[in-house]
Structure formats: structure tokens, C-alpha cells
Design an enzyme around this catalytic site. Structure first.
Site, PDB file in Angstrom:
ATOM      1  CG  HIS A   1      -1.896   0.985   1.417  1.00  0.00           C
ATOM      2  ND1 HIS A   1      -1.635   2.288   1.762  1.00  0.00           N
ATOM      3  CD2 HIS A   1      -3.248   0.904   1.276  1.00  0.00           C
ATOM      4  CE1 HIS A   1      -2.771   2.969   1.831  1.00  0.00           C
ATOM      5  NE2 HIS A   1      -3.762   2.151   1.538  1.00  0.00           N
TER       6      HIS A   1
ATOM      7  CG  ASP B   1       0.559  -2.450   6.237  1.00  0.00           C
ATOM      8  OD1 ASP B   1      -0.418  -2.631   6.969  1.00  0.00           O
ATOM      9  OD2 ASP B   1       0.531  -1.746   5.213  1.00  0.00           O
TER      10      ASP B   1
ATOM     11  CD  GLN C   1      -6.838  -4.561   4.193  1.00  0.00           C
ATOM     12  OE1 GLN C   1      -7.748  -5.316   4.530  1.00  0.00           O
ATOM     13  NE2 GLN C   1      -7.062  -3.319   3.827  1.00  0.00           N
TER      14      GLN C   1
ATOM     15  CE  LYS D   1      -7.285  -0.217   6.334  1.00  0.00           C
ATOM     16  NZ  LYS D   1      -8.030  -0.010   5.076  1.00  0.00           N
TER      17      LYS D   1
ATOM     18  CB  CYS E   1      -3.739   3.358  -1.498  1.00  0.00           C
ATOM     19  SG  CYS E   1      -4.908   4.677  -1.247  1.00  0.00           S
TER      20      CYS E   1
END
Ligand code: PMP
Length: 424
Positions: free
Chosen positions: A141, A218, A221, A244, A382
Site C-alpha cells: 500500500h 503492515d 489487512q 478496519k 492505494c
């Protein structure tokens, strides 16, 4: 029951035998899902962008603002002490959720974007010099590209990129060759938002650590789809975004190993991040406060804690199995549509399906589906380098969360057929 997460593949396989997840029961907890859009029951397939909120999170925020609200830290009065206890309690909830060793390893930030910028601007500013290297992957991202690019430009360092193959899997055999004595950090996504790829992060961490290189994951997700145990993963930094994982917007988490956070200079200057200030010299506060300048997002942290407690109330194996079953079902049904091209067919995927449809622009797909009450996302997500890799400007993306059902997938498939009718 919460599992210890050993290996993403093993857990995905084991989850097949888990107790059945009751998605309808979960759905009942989310008021936003019980409305019609353009005259039809809302089908919400945009959870990778942001999840809907369960009633308990909404109620927690309402109760906090109604009866418990005050600023935190240094307050001697009743409400300030309640708010401080709730805010610091939220930190402990996050620590336990990630299985971090210490509360001080949990820094509240605005979200994953701020978490990565914080690491780039503090760890990066102090540890990266001219000629040094930072490794990211081709599926990142923008939030895990641009902050590194900025610090590399400033320092005269170089950004190196692990390539992905045509399925959207990382080409890991290239990775070890890319590590040099000049590599200062590896920053990769756990799960790709554009492709759904679940990366072999344990292998990445093992290889990087063999060369004493720290790894940032990261987790924007992954935290809502996979069990996370930062000690077991042995990652050096982990990030998540509250919005999220069924929590409020404007709150997120940076986890960092204590010795690294202690070594890093502060991020922003201001109140709370200091022990003492004179015009000649400022002494900085201890971690995590050193990184939390100014009045924090108190309500956000408390709402996030409510979301994490709600999430942990479910059997994680059953949840993983439910989302995997849904993804497999959706993949099968979408693959039956001749005009549809799936973007991202990696060995392990979670939650998201990206696709294109002949010459129909993804924004048209999104708009026509919206008219049928189906919410998906269309664009580059993104992740423009991913789009460049696949030679497309954008995709349509359907993404799933705990509250989605087979019926939602069936509505999506019918909706896509109607899009095709409009364009043929
Ligand atoms: N990384 C990934 C993989 C993401 O999916 C996102 C959000 N789409 C981000 C980083 C940025 O998260 P946020 O906007 O919450 O800061």
C-alpha cells in the site's frame, strides 16, 4: 478459544475443522447492515477499506462521551481518573490482543499510515544514512512505500523492492539476495489489500533476522482476519488500523519491541511526550508516551478496546474458516463468469477479491452495483505499483468480513451479470 498462530497455512487448513461460525448472529450486532440502499438490502463488501461497527463499540463511545469523558493523564479529578484508567486499560487490551510482552510496546497512533510514518521518521531518521537500503515489496500500500521513499530521499538511501509474480505471490527467492550489510529495515505487508495475498511473513522475518535486520509488518489487512501473536511472529514492528477491525476511525496501533522504541528519537514534540522542559533543554518521557504528543484520541482508544474485546469473543478458528469458505465460494462463482479476470490468485489469500470485467471501467462496475445496494470499492486501492504490475489502471474489489454470507456473494454475482448486460 483463541489459538496460537503458528503458520498461516497450517491455521488456514486447520480452520476447516473448526466449529461453525454463525455469521447471521454476528450480522445482528451491526446496525448499519440492517438498512436498504436504493431500495434493496445493503450488501456491504467494502470491509478492506473499512469495517462496519458493532453496537457494542457505538455504545461504548456513547457511554464514554455521555458520562466518563475528560482529558487523560495528570488530572486529579474523578472523571480524569476514569478516562485515564479507560485509556490505559485500552492499551492493555491491545497488548493482550497482539500478545505483546509489555504495555509500553503499544503506541496509540491515528492508524497504520501514521504508524509507518512514525517508524520511518524516528527509526529511519536515526538509523538510516547515505548509501543504506530499505526493503519493501511490490505489493505494498502507498502507506508502506511513500514514508520510506521520503526518508530514503532525505538521507540518500535506496529503496529496494521484492518483486511479485503473475499470481501476486512474493518472489521470495529474490529476497535473501537483496539483503546486504546496508539493509536497515524490511517493511512488508502481512496481507495485501489489493490482491488478498497472505505473505509468508515468518520466513521473511527468519531470513531478515539471520542478517540482524528488523522487520515491520503492515497489519492493516491481517489483524481482523488472522490471529496475531507478535512474540511468536517475532516481528520488530506491527501496525494496525482500528477502523478496519470493527473499531472507530482515527485510532490505530504501532507495536514495537521495547528495546527498539527506547532507542528511537521522539516523533512529534508537545505535551505528554516530555518529562521536563526549559528553553535550554527538554527531557523526553518514557515509552510509549514519548511517541504520543498532545491530547490523544481517548475515545478512539477506548472504542478500539471495545472492538477488540468483541472480536475476541468469537472462536478465531471458526472465524478464519468462515472467511476462507466465503472467499473460496466467491472465487468459484466469479471464475464462472467468462468476462471476468481475477487479479491476484496467490497460494494463500484472505478477505479480498480483485477483478476486472472486459472493458468495463471498475468505477462503472462499482456504480452499477451500488444501484443494486451492493457496496464494493473500485480504483487503484492505494497500490499503484500493483496496478502497474498487472498492466491495469484499477480493479473492482469485493472484500469480506465476519458479517458476510453466501447470500451476499450470490447478490454480487447477480449484480455483476447485470453490469455485463448493461455493457453488452
Ligand atoms: N496498509 C494497508 C495494507 C492497507 O490496506 C491500508 C488501508 N487501506 C493502509 C496500510 C493504510 O491504513 P490507514 O488508512 O488506516 O492508515
Amino acid at each position: 478459544m483463541n489459538t496460537t498462530w503458528k503458520d498461516d497455512t497450517v491455521t488456514l487448513a486447520r480452520s476447516v475443522n473448526a466449529v461453525r461460525f454463525d455469521a447471521e448472529k454476528a450480522r445482528a450486532d451491526f446496525p448499519a447492515l440492517h438498512q436498504d440502499v436504493h431500495g434493496q438490502r445493503l450488501v456491504y463488501l467494502d470491509s478492506a477499506a473499512s469495517t462496519q461497527k458493532p453496537q457494542v463499540v457505538i455504545d461504548t463511545l456513547s457511554e464514554f462521551y455521555s458520562r466518563q469523558y475528560s482529558n487523560v493523564h495528570r488530572g486529579v479529578h474523578h472523571l480524569s481518573q476514569i478516562a485515564t484508567d479507560l485509556y490505559e486499560g485500552a492499551r492493555s487490551t491491545v497488548r493482550s490482543f497482539l500478545n505483546a510482552r509489555h504495555d509500553e510496546e503499544i503506541v496509540f497512533v491515528r492508524g497504520t499510515t501514521e504508524a509507518i510514518n512514525l517508524v520511518a521518521q524516528t527509526f529511519g531518521r536515526s538509523e538510516i544514512g547515505p548509501g543504506d537500503e530499505v526493503i519493501v515489496s511490490e505489493m505494498e500500500h502507498h502507506a508502506n512505500i511513500v514514508p520510506w521513499q521520503m526518508i530514503c530521499q532525505e538521507k540518500g538511501a535506496q529503496l529496494r523492492v521484492i518483486p511479485i509474480d503473475a499470481n501476486g505471490d512474493l518472489q521470495l527467492d529474490h529476497f535473501e539476495e537483496m539483503i546486504t550489510p546496508r539493509t536497515k529495515i524490511v517493511a512488508v505487508t502481512h496481507v495485501s489489500n489489493a490482491l488478498g495475498t497472505v505473505n509468508p511473513v515468518r520466513e521473511i522475518i527468519r531470513i531478515a533476522h539471520a542478517y540482524n535486520v528488523p522487520v515491520l509488518l503492515d497489519g492493516a489487512q491481517s489483524s481482523q482476519h488472522l490471529p496475531i501473536d507478535v512474540q511468536e511472529l517475532d516481528c520488530d514492528f506491527f501496525t494496525l488500523s482500528g477502523h478496519k477491525i470493527y473499531g472507530p476511525t482515527g485510532i490505530g496501533v504501532l507495536y514495537g519491541k521495547r528495546e527498539l522504541l527506547e532507542r528511537m528519537p521522539p516523533y512529534q514534540g508537545g505535551g505528554d511526550m516530555i518529562l521536563s522542559v526549559t528553553f535550554e533543554k527538554t527531557t523526553y518521557n518514557e515509552i510509549p508516551y514519548k511517541f504520543e504528543a498532545g491530547t490523544p484520541n481517548i475515545a478512539g482508544a477506548i472504542g478500539l478496546a471495545a472492538a477488540l474485546k468483541y472480536f475476541r469473543g468469537f472462536d478465531i478458528d471458526a472465524l478464519v474458516a468462515h472467511e476462507k469458505e466465503l472467499l473460496d465460494y466467491a472465487t468459484g462463482r466469479l471464475e464462472d463468469i467468462d468476462a471476468l479476470r481475477m487479479i491476484g490468485t496467490a497460494r494463500e489469500r484472505a478477505s479480498s477479491l480483485s477483478f476486472t470485467l472486459c472493458a468495463v471501467h471498475p468505477h462503472d462496475i462499482g456504480t452499477i452495483l451500488d444501484k443494486q445496494g451492493i457496496a464494493i470499492r473500485a480504483g487503484h486501492h492505494c497500490a499503484q505499483p500493483v496496478m502497474q504490475k498487472f498492466g491495469i489502471p484499477a480493479t473492482a474489489r469485493a472484500s469480506f468480513a465476519m458479517y458476510n454470507t453466501r447470500e451476499d456473494v450470490d447478490r454480487l454475482v447477480e449484480g455483476i451479470k447485470q453490469v455485463l448486460e448493461v455493457f453488452t
